[in-house]
Design an enzyme around this catalytic site. Sequence first.
Site: not given
Ligand code: MN
Length: 318
Positions: A10, A12, A155, A281
């Site tokens: 995950e 980004h 998400h 993340d």
């Molecule tokens: Mn995220």
Amino acid sequence: MKKIEIIAIEEHYIDAEINKKFYKSGGNKLESKLLSLGEKRLQHMDESNIDIQILSHNHPGVQNIPNKYAVKAAEDVNNRLLDLIQLYPNRFRGFATLPTQHPEKAADELERAVKDLGFCGAMIHGMPNGKFVDEIYFWPIFERAEELDVPIYLHPGLPHKVVTETYYKKYLETHPMILTAGWGFTFETATSALRLILSGIFNKLPKLKIILGHMGEGLPFLLWRINTSFGERAVPGVEKINIKSIFQKNFYITTSGNFSDAALKASLMEIGIEKILFAVDYPYNESKRGVDWILNTTISQKDKNKICNLNSRKLLFK
Ligand code: MN
């Protein structure tokens, strides 16, 4: 000891062109990290011991741009992500960005992204266009995902404005994270997941795979109570729903932004080792902190391997 391969799923980024054209943000403190790809991103991964990042566009992708631009914008974003992946095929993979404004076209873009671009599935940020994803309106996307045998990563997105107004407004100024990672994100996304189960979509699409980040957005911890509520305590005459078995069968969870031994152990007990995947993340959490945590948590080496790479390879790499 041989190094464990780390696949983080995950992670980004921001597509610079979409950003310039539609967001002109400048307000995201982490924007420079989100925009940095290529060598700079690789250096960060090397320093953090991450072998592969599965990239997904930062919230909200193209979901909030004017409808008429969304389909082309999603195609462009996905094509540019492929360009990057092709430069570093051993280090990056991608989740597709979808134009949720047009669910049928989003389903077609998912198919193109998987079949032609080799992507691992797609990420949808909640709540697209102010709607929950269990609405029939969005089902074409899930139908196609099942057909293609790829997961949809649900998400978090900002809570609905009515919720924000009623639940969080008082604390927004002093504690803005109440709207996001501190609370709001979690319950918005957990609600989306629960509604998806209640919608009956898993009867129609029994092989649909959904990924939730942040150690399942609290659901593993709450599973017993939720399960009995919609099962043995269901309203008489209404079909009992076995929430637990659907959660265990159709859902995968990741460690993104929740590097907690206690949360991991509760999740292992409720959803099982085969369904937990490593994620950071990035850049909202520190990659190295996540990697150091998973490598040092007190589970067996065999289980660490499953979480760090084997489960991701099985689910995402075709
Ligand atoms: Mn995220």
